[in-house]
Motif scaffolding. Structure first.
Motif, PDB file in Angstrom:
ATOM      1  N   ASP A 149       0.847  -1.196   0.000  1.00  0.00           N
ATOM      2  CA  ASP A 149       0.000   0.000   0.000  1.00  0.00           C
ATOM      3  C   ASP A 149       0.881   1.244   0.000  1.00  0.00           C
ATOM      4  OD1 ASP A 149      -2.548  -1.052  -0.227  1.00  0.00           O
ATOM      5  OD2 ASP A 149      -2.784  -1.318   1.937  1.00  0.00           O
ATOM      6  N   SER A 150       1.565   1.431  -1.082  1.00  0.00           N
ATOM      7  CA  SER A 150       2.490   2.541  -1.264  1.00  0.00           C
ATOM      8  C   SER A 150       2.657   2.744  -2.762  1.00  0.00           C
ATOM      9  CB  SER A 150       3.850   2.191  -0.645  1.00  0.00           C
ATOM     10  OG  SER A 150       4.437   1.109  -1.364  1.00  0.00           O
ATOM     11  N   GLN A 151       3.250   3.876  -3.133  1.00  0.00           N
ATOM     12  CA  GLN A 151       3.486   4.100  -4.552  1.00  0.00           C
ATOM     13  C   GLN A 151       4.383   3.004  -5.119  1.00  0.00           C
ATOM     14  OE1 GLN A 151       2.150   6.031  -6.645  1.00  0.00           O
ATOM     15  NE2 GLN A 151       1.432   7.898  -5.650  1.00  0.00           N
ATOM     16  N   HIS A 204       2.347  -0.208  -5.526  1.00  0.00           N
ATOM     17  CA  HIS A 204       1.471  -0.138  -6.693  1.00  0.00           C
ATOM     18  C   HIS A 204       2.266  -0.227  -7.999  1.00  0.00           C
ATOM     19  CE1 HIS A 204      -2.476   1.578  -4.817  1.00  0.00           C
ATOM     20  NE2 HIS A 204      -1.969   0.620  -4.093  1.00  0.00           N
ATOM     21  N   LEU A 251       3.157  -3.826  -8.820  1.00  0.00           N
ATOM     22  CA  LEU A 251       2.017  -4.579  -9.347  1.00  0.00           C
ATOM     23  C   LEU A 251       1.653  -4.103 -10.753  1.00  0.00           C
ATOM     24  CD1 LEU A 251      -0.075  -4.617  -6.049  1.00  0.00           C
ATOM     25  CD2 LEU A 251       1.479  -6.384  -6.925  1.00  0.00           C
ATOM     26  N   ARG A 252       1.915  -2.844 -11.045  1.00  0.00           N
ATOM     27  CA  ARG A 252       1.586  -2.314 -12.362  1.00  0.00           C
ATOM     28  C   ARG A 252       2.626  -2.686 -13.417  1.00  0.00           C
ATOM     29  NH1 ARG A 252       1.585  -1.457 -16.706  1.00  0.00           N
ATOM     30  NH2 ARG A 252       1.005   0.328 -17.977  1.00  0.00           N
ATOM     31  N   HIS A 253       3.909  -2.506 -13.072  1.00  0.00           N
ATOM     32  CA  HIS A 253       4.927  -2.598 -14.113  1.00  0.00           C
ATOM     33  C   HIS A 253       5.747  -3.883 -14.086  1.00  0.00           C
ATOM     34  CE1 HIS A 253       4.115   1.416 -15.522  1.00  0.00           C
ATOM     35  NE2 HIS A 253       4.257   1.906 -14.303  1.00  0.00           N
ATOM     36  N   HIS A 297      -1.619  -4.554 -12.363  1.00  0.00           N
ATOM     37  CA  HIS A 297      -2.460  -4.402 -11.183  1.00  0.00           C
ATOM     38  C   HIS A 297      -2.868  -5.748 -10.592  1.00  0.00           C
ATOM     39  CE1 HIS A 297      -2.480  -0.396 -12.755  1.00  0.00           C
ATOM     40  NE2 HIS A 297      -3.304  -0.676 -13.734  1.00  0.00           N
ATOM     41  N   HIS A 316      10.370   5.441  -5.119  1.00  0.00           N
ATOM     42  CA  HIS A 316       9.423   5.427  -4.006  1.00  0.00           C
ATOM     43  C   HIS A 316       8.224   6.357  -4.205  1.00  0.00           C
ATOM     44  CE1 HIS A 316      11.221   2.694  -1.089  1.00  0.00           C
ATOM     45  NE2 HIS A 316      12.383   3.074  -1.594  1.00  0.00           N
ATOM     46  N   THR A 317       8.255   7.196  -5.214  1.00  0.00           N
ATOM     47  CA  THR A 317       7.096   8.066  -5.455  1.00  0.00           C
ATOM     48  C   THR A 317       6.246   7.581  -6.628  1.00  0.00           C
ATOM     49  OG1 THR A 317       8.417   9.549  -6.844  1.00  0.00           O
ATOM     50  CG2 THR A 317       8.255  10.100  -4.507  1.00  0.00           C
ATOM     51  N   ALA A 349       3.841   6.777  -9.162  1.00  0.00           N
ATOM     52  CA  ALA A 349       2.990   7.550 -10.070  1.00  0.00           C
ATOM     53  C   ALA A 349       3.213   9.053  -9.932  1.00  0.00           C
ATOM     54  CB  ALA A 349       1.519   7.221  -9.799  1.00  0.00           C
ATOM     55  N   ARG A 350       3.901   9.470  -8.908  1.00  0.00           N
ATOM     56  CA  ARG A 350       4.179  10.886  -8.677  1.00  0.00           C
ATOM     57  C   ARG A 350       5.594  11.267  -9.129  1.00  0.00           C
ATOM     58  NH1 ARG A 350       1.569  15.436  -7.469  1.00  0.00           N
ATOM     59  NH2 ARG A 350       3.320  16.008  -6.143  1.00  0.00           N
ATOM     60  N   ALA A 404       6.955  12.108 -11.777  1.00  0.00           N
ATOM     61  CA  ALA A 404       7.124  13.252 -12.675  1.00  0.00           C
ATOM     62  C   ALA A 404       7.295  14.561 -11.893  1.00  0.00           C
ATOM     63  CB  ALA A 404       5.940  13.360 -13.628  1.00  0.00           C
ATOM     64  N   ARG A 462       9.172   6.900 -17.698  1.00  0.00           N
ATOM     65  CA  ARG A 462       7.790   7.370 -17.834  1.00  0.00           C
ATOM     66  C   ARG A 462       7.651   8.804 -17.336  1.00  0.00           C
ATOM     67  NH1 ARG A 462       4.032   3.101 -18.758  1.00  0.00           N
ATOM     68  NH2 ARG A 462       2.341   4.147 -17.668  1.00  0.00           N
ATOM     69  N   ARG A 492       6.772  12.138 -19.625  1.00  0.00           N
ATOM     70  CA  ARG A 492       5.642  13.025 -19.324  1.00  0.00           C
ATOM     71  C   ARG A 492       6.091  14.480 -19.237  1.00  0.00           C
ATOM     72  NH1 ARG A 492       3.748   8.616 -15.392  1.00  0.00           N
ATOM     73  NH2 ARG A 492       2.309   7.528 -16.794  1.00  0.00           N
TER      74      ARG A 492
END
Lengths: 431, 431, 431
Positions: free
Chosen positions: A51-53, A56, A59-61, A71, A345-346, A348-349, A351, A388, A392
């Motif tokens: 439950d952290s960036q 996640h 699980l996404r990449h 996911h 550690h960030t 999705a953030r 960028a 990524r 962006r």
């Protein structure tokens, strides 16, 4: 054009200028969870580090690299990971990272972590070494050394140890803070401080270490005062060798954890004499770091005093002080920076961090690193998330009509590899 | 509606409340590159300062003003610039900036930089002056002054020098740091400190200046202890008069660079007596500034003590401390801020700064400035990049349904000109 | 899916884990303007506090709740507010906030602000209490207490006062700064400090309070040393009871404003003994706070020393130190944070804060709060703006393919209510 730029950045070969080895061991859920956080405290029962960036992002990449849908659940992911085995996981995740050259910080080389040879074997790309100053000093101490001989012995060991190394690293941010006296200590001060350090160690009973000394050694020659990112070795050993308590791996005597500020300064100045690019951990890290004392602005005095040496000063990671680091890179020719570790550690953030690094720092001063240690997910995501985020940020500059696509691609290539090749004098990649 | 708002902001007449003169000289590539960075170090051979946000912004936004396509190459740009000549470049770039009133900080007025008269002539708009406290004090010292008379002589000179000025400026951030004792020094303390300063100067041989004093004077009456943004004068002279080494322009004696914290405080308190809006450099600047000691939060004690005077406190630039400055502007009626200089140097990222300025600061407390010095590109981009960043930030508020377009236009007009007209008591623009 | 996520977040029942009472009084324009800023200075004649993000947010989001169009003028808004009356305004704004459980910090309970009972009556949802340590100590002092008995009397009062409370709160950030000695003071030190505090108070004439002591009491038993957010009580009384000067409401003697650092530490350590979650004001607030000394990183020493207690440490608000707070939440299991108050005052920019909170902090460590005090607009917007900001941030993660919509909804539910239910051991909501 945005799609073209994204594709260009996705396929850009990278130089990871600060990274550690991947683990060749399978990992229990507990071990895995503890290795995807910088905290060295036990994970509370009421939470999971998924439950952290970073969780996640794994699980996404990483899930698709292991053949799962994006996911996936943590349970699915860890089950698949266990089925494939560490070797196959490493092969897949490291291979898909697109890194073409690793500069491996080898402050800690146990069997559980791949060294330069192992990393080169798994990845098939060049791996060069970055040597940690504090580890060399602690090995000198462990080998038996009088106070008066320390400075000479350390210099000899450093030159010997770095014959083929590409850079040096200091964890003074962990051991003391970056708020140290920037001037070079005198020979007398070094001898006196060495006497304190070596004397204390000699007189301390093995089961009553001085306060704050928790490190241990795994064998007679290697002092593992802390791990790749400054972690305490008992923790890391415990995590990776899940079934065995940390103490079981220790041979019964304590390590030479160097925290004396005079000696730490001496190491840095000797490192400047050595002349290889000098990496400083700054900013975010494990609880050992007092983040207030890890602001790279605290290095201004040293940076100014070190200017005559011409040694590149590499500010690692810098979260959340990215703008401060950018100011130093703007003002001083020697200063460079990266946003590794923070990017991982960030998630999705990321960028937001990459964007801040592209403010006042000249583009010739920015580098890529992952600071990964252990699970190959960290190596993979260090590169994947950075690509990524960069796509962006640069894509937005282009879409808004501020930059041309050509400028964006050129800067991406500089930051991803070109600047590191220049600073560390790396040969060009094979065609 | 977003297009309407963008057009409104593009055409908004601006008051640039902190700016310096443009250069009337042609510039070599080396000189130009050194003037588009805040660093005073030589540009390393392995990089160009065009590889920066500011460099990209010049090629994107200034190139079309000189008749080139956007994203021209540096070579194309500089060739065209040289062909047009400095006068035509200034006419075009200053003219297209849409500034209708300049408040010119004249801390340094050499032949290479336009003064208020020259700027008014080139631009055809009103130019008023902002006087730098430290320069006035250094002129008093250079004119010959005993310690006991210093306070009176400085006050007399300040009142005389500011008869038509609109504001005062202090570079205490460069000379000491903002972490000075905020209380007013006593008369005795001032006399004692003046004695140290004036005495040291008198006894120092001209070729052995006290440590850290590098400034020089160009003639007998003007002390150029540093340039527009606190730069060392030797550097600025050297840059602009590219062929002539800095020392050639110096008359053989050293300047009166004021760094004594007691005297710096005295200047500030005398400035508060004078009653004009008082500008503080804060945040990002050249290497002389220790960014840790340039955080505007350090001014809290002074701000509170100065409240009874009612003098507006103008926090200039503030990068990366924009949110801290916003807090002060929120808490204290006298405090205002701008994000100049940072906007210029962050280019395509400038919206990040403008966005932070529009957080907790009341909208009546925000102003526009460019802090440009030298190349008219800096004057042009200070305005151009700010407009684009503001249009993006406000346009996003409107697009998201948080603000009305009318609110956005009204706030843009306040920040771009209205607040400055109120604070500096400027007359309304000509219809 | 973005629409679905937005709808999910819009309808998410929230636990507001740090809030104060709403005012049941009608408010003049002046009173209203002064209550929608953290500044305690008079609003200058040349500005209105409606010219702020909070002001714009009121006109955008609260106006429709009162039957007006979005972006009404301040005049329209206040006229409609007056016509409806405070009770109806409260009913509408609190009702539409979607908060299902309030944790009310009752450091100040006058007739002008609703207490737990009043808030429960207006909202129809459970209201539990958070007790301010400094208020309890000041009540002990006001009731008459010798220095030697202070520690015991305070502990007794705290246990008694918190029999049904859910948490504790400290305003040490306002009273001293977070840079206090983190160690537990000895009994002798506490007695000595209590002697100074109680003795000073006893000997100070009522009309010559020690410097800095401005607080007053409204009756013999309640000491209102400051308001909900640390505001000085004279200000708050003055604002709300617009016609009556603050002094008219004071019974002629001064309050026991506790600022002694030894005693403040003692309160905190006694609070840790009590074992309830301990809330720290950090960051942005009224001018009493020195923002430099309100950085949550300053709490690192205390956090480490308090780890054996297992008491949750709740970092409130944190603006602009959200990333620093996130690092602490990452490193230490006990540490949690929210971005309340900052969200309210940054309005259309609130997503910037929420985004930073979703960087390195584990998602189990984030909570929602409004920190509202007085006008129900603050309670409404604390929730409304947070929902909108969170929906934007999470919606962007989903739109970019970084998170699944299910992950986003789950994290929203954790931050909005689930984490608070776990930390404060709240019972499940009624179905």
């Amino acid at each position: 054009m945005a799609a073209d730029l994204t594709e260009f950045i996705d396929e850009l070969p990278l130089v990871d200028h600060h990274v550690h080895g991947a683990t060749a061991h399978d990992l229990s859920r507990r071990a895995f969870e503890e290795l995807i956080t910088e905290s060295d405290r036990p994970v509370p029962a009421w939470m999971t580090t998924f439950d952290s960036q970073l969780g996640h992002a794994i699980l996404r990449h990483c899930a698709p690299e292991l053949g799962l849908d994006p996911h996936a659940s943590p349970e699915e992911y860890l089950a698949r990971r266990a089925r494939l085995g560490a070797d196959e996981v490493n092969r897949r995740l490291l291979g898909a990272s697109g890194v073409e050259h690793y500069l491996l910080e080898t402050g800690y080389r146990g069997e559980e972590i791949l060294g330069p040879g192992g990393m080169a074997e798994v990845t098939g790309v060049p791996v060069d070494e970055v040597v940690r100053l504090e580890q060399v000093a602690e090995q000198v101490a462990a080998s038996g050394c009088g106070a008066g001989a320390f400075a000479r012995r350390f210099a000899e060991a450093l030159w010997e140890r770095t014959r083929t190394a590409r850079g040096l690293k200091t964890v003074v941010a962990y051991r003391h803070g970056l708020d140290f006296d920037p001037s070079r200590p005198s020979a007398a001060e070094v001898t006196e401080a060495a006497g304190r350090w070596l004397g204390e160690r000699e007189t301390a009973p093995s089961d009553e270490p001085p306060e704050g000394i928790e490190g241990g050694t795994r064998d007679g020659t290697e002092t593992g005062a802390d791990g790749g990112s400054g972690r305490r070795p008992d923790r890391r050993l415990g995590l990776v060798q899940d079934a065995a308590p940390a103490t079981a791996a220790e041979p019964g005597r304590r390590g030479w954890r160097l925290t004396d500020p005079v000696l730490l300064r001496h190491l840095i100045w000797t490192g400047l004499d050595r002349g290889l690019p000098l990496q400083f951990h700054t900013g975010f890290g494990d609880p050992d770091v007092d983040l207030r004392r890890a602001d790279p602005l605290l290095l201004r005095g040293l940076i100014e005093r070190a200017e005559p040496t011409g040694v590149p000063i590499m500010l690692l990671h810098c979260y959340p002080y990215v703008r401060n680091a950018g100011h130093l890179a703007h003002a001083y020719p020697a200063v460079h920076l990266d946003v590794g570790l923070g990017v991982t550690h960030t998630g999705a953030r990321a960028a937001a961090l990459v964007g801040q690094s592209l403010e006042v720092a000249p583009f010739a001063k920015l580098l890529f690193s992952s600071d990964a240690w252990g699970p190959a997910e960290l190596h993979h995501l260090g590169a994947r998330l950075w690509r990524r985020a960069l796509a962006r940020v640069l894509g937005w500059f282009v879409a808004e009509g501020e930059w041309s696509a050509g400028q964006a691609a050129r800067v991406a290539a500089m930051v991803g590899a070109g600047n590191a090749r220049r600073v560390y004098e790396l040969t060009a990649p094979r065609p």
